[in-house]
Design a protein around this motif. Structure first.
Motif, PDB file in Angstrom:
ATOM      1  N   ARG A  47      73.074 -18.794  67.851  1.00 38.67           N
ATOM      2  CA  ARG A  47      72.712 -17.479  68.399  1.00 38.67           C
ATOM      3  C   ARG A  47      73.749 -17.000  69.411  1.00 38.67           C
ATOM      4  NH1 ARG A  47      67.493 -19.848  68.367  1.00 38.67           N
ATOM      5  NH2 ARG A  47      67.712 -20.370  70.581  1.00 38.67           N
ATOM      6  N   GLN A  50      76.722 -15.706  67.532  1.00 38.38           N
ATOM      7  CA  GLN A  50      76.435 -14.407  66.931  1.00 38.38           C
ATOM      8  C   GLN A  50      76.547 -13.284  67.957  1.00 38.38           C
ATOM      9  OE1 GLN A  50      72.601 -14.704  65.076  1.00 38.38           O
ATOM     10  NE2 GLN A  50      73.331 -15.975  63.388  1.00 38.38           N
ATOM     11  N   ARG A  51      76.183 -13.570  69.190  1.00 36.51           N
ATOM     12  CA  ARG A  51      76.281 -12.541  70.229  1.00 36.51           C
ATOM     13  C   ARG A  51      77.736 -12.218  70.561  1.00 36.51           C
ATOM     14  NH1 ARG A  51      71.549 -15.104  72.375  1.00 36.51           N
ATOM     15  NH2 ARG A  51      72.834 -16.485  73.660  1.00 36.51           N
ATOM     16  N   THR A  52      78.637 -13.138  70.260  1.00 37.72           N
ATOM     17  CA  THR A  52      80.063 -12.865  70.479  1.00 37.72           C
ATOM     18  C   THR A  52      80.689 -12.120  69.300  1.00 37.72           C
ATOM     19  OG1 THR A  52      80.736 -14.996  69.507  1.00 37.72           O
ATOM     20  CG2 THR A  52      80.258 -14.950  71.883  1.00 37.72           C
ATOM     21  N   HIS A  53      79.832 -11.735  68.333  1.00 33.97           N
ATOM     22  CA  HIS A  53      80.279 -11.000  67.135  1.00 33.97           C
ATOM     23  C   HIS A  53      81.223 -11.822  66.263  1.00 33.97           C
ATOM     24  CE1 HIS A  53      78.407  -7.434  68.820  1.00 33.97           C
ATOM     25  NE2 HIS A  53      79.096  -7.601  69.933  1.00 33.97           N
TER      26      HIS A  53
END
Length: 286
Positions: A47, A50-53
């Motif tokens: 997760r 994912q937040r770091t793209h």
């Protein structure tokens, strides 16, 4: 009974059994908690990535690698709780690792290939690819295998080493995909009318993108038809349905305006020759 408990031998066995039982209990608790934590930490890492793209393919792969590494650490901790000397354990693991590495060289090759797939990124999760004659949508890239979902909802599981050593056809490298139709018309038909009819269909379909500009070209003067090429671009998700519907609409439109679509045919001519009477028959008639 008191004599049994007071016996030194029995007391030592009792102490050993109690100590062993406590170690086993502690090892089992540590194993259960450690595996749970490894899964939770791997999910948390995924997760966070994912937040770091970061790309989804790399995120899933790194999270899986982290989970396996944490599970190995948990197993080593469990072995230590059981009282196995770590120096001896490491020596055994080193020798076993060499033997396992030789025995599982194909599996290690799959791991290395998985790292290459994530690093080089010939495709990503969600792409439609053809690998080793198998076509499907990429669902997951694991440490050892790559999983595809076929058009008929079947699952294809390919070893990573096979993926990296075979040709890879990525049919969705971008957000759009080109549709190309080759349709034959008769030599006596009007090419300009056929082009105008097709362009009208393309402009009327909202799924056909304005850029790149769709076009209709004469591809080939074939044996029994003039082959025209219809080219346009659509979004990846609209590719299959749009291609099928355009084919149907073009056929119906050509029927309405009187443009024929030739199909291969052969004319067979049968000649019957009259049999000549034999010389003996002619002489008898005389």
């Amino acid at each position: 009974m008191n004599d049994w408990w007071s016996d030194p031998v029995h007391a030592r066995w009792l102490e050993f059994g109690t100590s062993l039982g406590l170690r086993l209990l502690g090892a089992l608790v540590l194993l259960w908690i450690g595996m749970k934590l490894a899964g939770m930490l791997a999910d948390w890492l995924g997760r966070g990535l994912q937040r770091t793209h970061m790309e989804k393919t790399a995120t899933l792969f790194l999270a899986r690698v982290a989970q396996v590494a944490l599970q190995v650490v948990v197993l080593l901790a469990v072995v230590q709780v059981l009282g196995v000397p770590m120096t001896s354990m490491l020596a055994v693991l080193g020798a076993a690792g060499l033997a396992i590495g030789l025995a599982l060289k194909d599996s290690l090759s799959n791991i290395a290939s998985g790292v290459m797939l994530v690093a080089l990124r010939p495709f990503k999760v969600g792409d439609v690819v053809t690998i080793n004659g198998v076509s499907g949508k990429v669902e997951e890239i694991n440490i050892f295998q790559t999983r595809l979902r076929g058009t008929d909802n079947q699952t294809f599981t390919l070893p990573n080493s096979l993926v990296t050593t075979d040709s890879i056809v990525n049919m969705t490298p971008d957000e759009m995909r080109r549709i190309e139709l080759i349709i034959g018309i008769g030599y006596g038909d009007d090419i300009d009318l056929a082009r105008a009819t097709v362009m009208e269909i393309l402009h009327a379909d909202s799924r056909v993108l304005a850029e790149p500009v769709p076009n209709v070209l004469v591809y080939e003067l074939a044996e029994s038809s003039v082959n025209i090429g219809v080219r346009c671009h659509v979004a990846n998700a609209d590719f299959f349905a749009t291609k099928c519907e355009l084919t149907e609409q073009i056929k119906k439109a050509f029927d309405r305006v009187g443009i024929s679509i030739p199909f291969p045919q052969r004319d067979t001519h049968v000649y019957t020759h009259a049999t000549q009477p034999s010389r003996a028959v002619e002489e008898s008639a005389i």
